[in-house]
Design a protein around this motif. Structure first.
Motif, PDB file in Angstrom:
ATOM      1  N   UNK A 231       0.838  -1.194   0.000  1.00 31.19           N
ATOM      2  CA  UNK A 231       0.000   0.000   0.000  1.00 31.19           C
ATOM      3  C   UNK A 231       0.878   1.250   0.000  1.00 31.19           C
ATOM      4  N   UNK A 232       0.295   2.340  -0.441  1.00 30.61           N
ATOM      5  CA  UNK A 232       0.961   3.634  -0.349  1.00 30.61           C
ATOM      6  C   UNK A 232       0.129   4.478   0.604  1.00 30.61           C
ATOM      7  N   UNK A 233       0.771   4.922   1.665  1.00 34.25           N
ATOM      8  CA  UNK A 233       0.123   5.757   2.671  1.00 34.25           C
ATOM      9  C   UNK A 233       0.734   7.149   2.601  1.00 34.25           C
ATOM     10  N   UNK A 234      -0.103   8.151   2.733  1.00 37.60           N
ATOM     11  CA  UNK A 234       0.351   9.544   2.712  1.00 37.60           C
ATOM     12  C   UNK A 234       0.196  10.129   4.108  1.00 37.60           C
ATOM     13  N   UNK A 235       1.303  10.666   4.640  1.00 33.34           N
ATOM     14  CA  UNK A 235       1.292  11.312   5.948  1.00 33.34           C
ATOM     15  C   UNK A 235       1.705  12.762   5.738  1.00 33.34           C
ATOM     16  N   UNK A 236       0.759  13.665   5.906  1.00 36.18           N
ATOM     17  CA  UNK A 236       1.001  15.108   5.745  1.00 36.18           C
ATOM     18  C   UNK A 236       1.732  15.438   4.447  1.00 36.18           C
ATOM     19  N   UNK A 237       1.275  14.820   3.354  1.00 32.53           N
ATOM     20  CA  UNK A 237       1.836  15.120   2.039  1.00 32.53           C
ATOM     21  C   UNK A 237       3.038  14.291   1.636  1.00 32.53           C
ATOM     22  N   UNK A 238       3.566  13.464   2.514  1.00 34.32           N
ATOM     23  CA  UNK A 238       4.685  12.572   2.173  1.00 34.32           C
ATOM     24  C   UNK A 238       4.130  11.172   1.947  1.00 34.32           C
ATOM     25  N   UNK A 239       4.455  10.570   0.803  1.00 28.18           N
ATOM     26  CA  UNK A 239       3.957   9.246   0.457  1.00 28.18           C
ATOM     27  C   UNK A 239       4.999   8.185   0.782  1.00 28.18           C
ATOM     28  N   UNK A 240       4.536   7.067   1.374  1.00 30.81           N
ATOM     29  CA  UNK A 240       5.411   5.960   1.756  1.00 30.81           C
ATOM     30  C   UNK A 240       4.803   4.650   1.280  1.00 30.81           C
ATOM     31  N   UNK A 241       5.656   3.766   0.798  1.00 25.94           N
ATOM     32  CA  UNK A 241       5.222   2.446   0.345  1.00 25.94           C
ATOM     33  C   UNK A 241       5.393   1.457   1.488  1.00 25.94           C
TER      34      UNK A 241
END
Length: 94
Positions: free
Chosen positions: A24-34
């Motif tokens: 999944x790709x999660x976005x935390x305050x505009x930063x995307x992480x796989x």
């Protein structure tokens, strides 16, 4: 994959950008992480609705209540510094 590396941004929002067959790709305050299912297998068999139900947990964590998963945001930024080690008891092996 990180879209923005500004560490001074206050972390106030989290949402799921994409769910694939491998992670999944999660976005935390505009930063995307796989998040790979190989690294964090709890997401592999989770219901889609449970994956989308993610919330901030303080200013430095995110939580998926339905699947009982908490992650520090730093573990997404620097996964190599957070090895996952699972210890099993004798009863679990039997």
């Amino acid at each position: 994959m990180k879209k923005n590396s500004n560490q001074n941004t206050e972390r106030t929002s989290v949402d799921i950008r994409l769910i694939t067959s491998s992670g999944i790709i999660v976005s935390v305050s505009g930063c995307d992480y796989y998040i790979s299912y190989d690294r964090l297998p709890w997401f592999r068999d989770a219901k889609v609705s449970d994956i989308f139900n993610v919330k901030m947990c303080g200013s430095d964590g995110i939580r998926w209540e339905a699947i009982d998963v908490d992650l520090e945001i730093e573990s997404l930024i620097h996964p190599e510094q957070y090895p996952l080690v699972m210890k099993r008891t004798v009863n679990e092996v039997l």
